[in-house]
Enzyme design. Structure first.
Site, PDB file in Angstrom:
ATOM      1  N   CYS A 168       0.447   3.411   3.076  1.00  6.63           N
ATOM      2  CA  CYS A 168       1.125   2.791   4.226  1.00  6.63           C
ATOM      3  C   CYS A 168       2.625   3.050   4.174  1.00  6.63           C
ATOM      4  O   CYS A 168       3.243   3.390   5.192  1.00  6.63           O
ATOM      5  CB  CYS A 168       0.857   1.291   4.256  1.00  6.63           C
ATOM      6  SG  CYS A 168      -0.893   0.869   4.381  1.00  6.63           S
ATOM      7  N   CYS A 199       0.835  -1.210   0.000  1.00  8.20           N
ATOM      8  CA  CYS A 199       0.000   0.000   0.000  1.00  8.20           C
ATOM      9  C   CYS A 199       0.867   1.257   0.000  1.00  8.20           C
ATOM     10  O   CYS A 199       1.675   1.467   0.907  1.00  8.20           O
ATOM     11  CB  CYS A 199      -0.898  -0.033   1.231  1.00  8.20           C
ATOM     12  SG  CYS A 199      -1.740   1.518   1.587  1.00  8.20           S
TER      13      CYS A 199
END
Length: 112
Positions: free
Chosen positions: A36, A33
């Site tokens: 992230c 991600c």
């Protein structure tokens, strides 16, 4: 314990997390991600020197029970617990300033 750089191999059960005493930071996300990955410097800065806290880096996804137990919708989401109770939550932090209020709330009860 400080900042954990690796995702756990297996997520703990929600009951086990709720039973933990002290301060626990649950970071929900995924290694692929982009949001992230971008949040890692801020999370590291906020958590790295908190040796009295446990940081659990949870790889989340569809049907993962721990993420559903905490109603995670977006990644990364940092859920701060004290003695099993949620104290604060930060969704998609971009910098240390996004974490400041949540970390202050988390720290407020740590001494008592």
């Amino acid at each position: 314990m400080g900042f954990e750089r690796q995702y756990l191999g297996a997520e703990p059960a929600a009951g086990d997390v709720a039973a933990r005493r002290g301060r626990v930071a649950l970071e929900f996300g995924a290694p692929w991600c982009g949001h992230c990955q971008a949040a890692q410097p801020a999370l590291a800065q906020g958590l790295d020197e908190r040796e009295d806290a446990t940081h659990l880096k949870i790889e989340d996804g569809k049907g993962r029970p721990l993420g559903r137990a905490y109603r995670i919708k977006l990644w990364p989401t940092l859920v701060l617990l004290r003695d099993g109770e949620e104290v604060a939550r930060v969704v998609r932090p971009r910098g240390p300033e996004d974490l400041a209020a949540a970390l202050a709330a988390w720290d407020a009860g740590a001494a008592g």
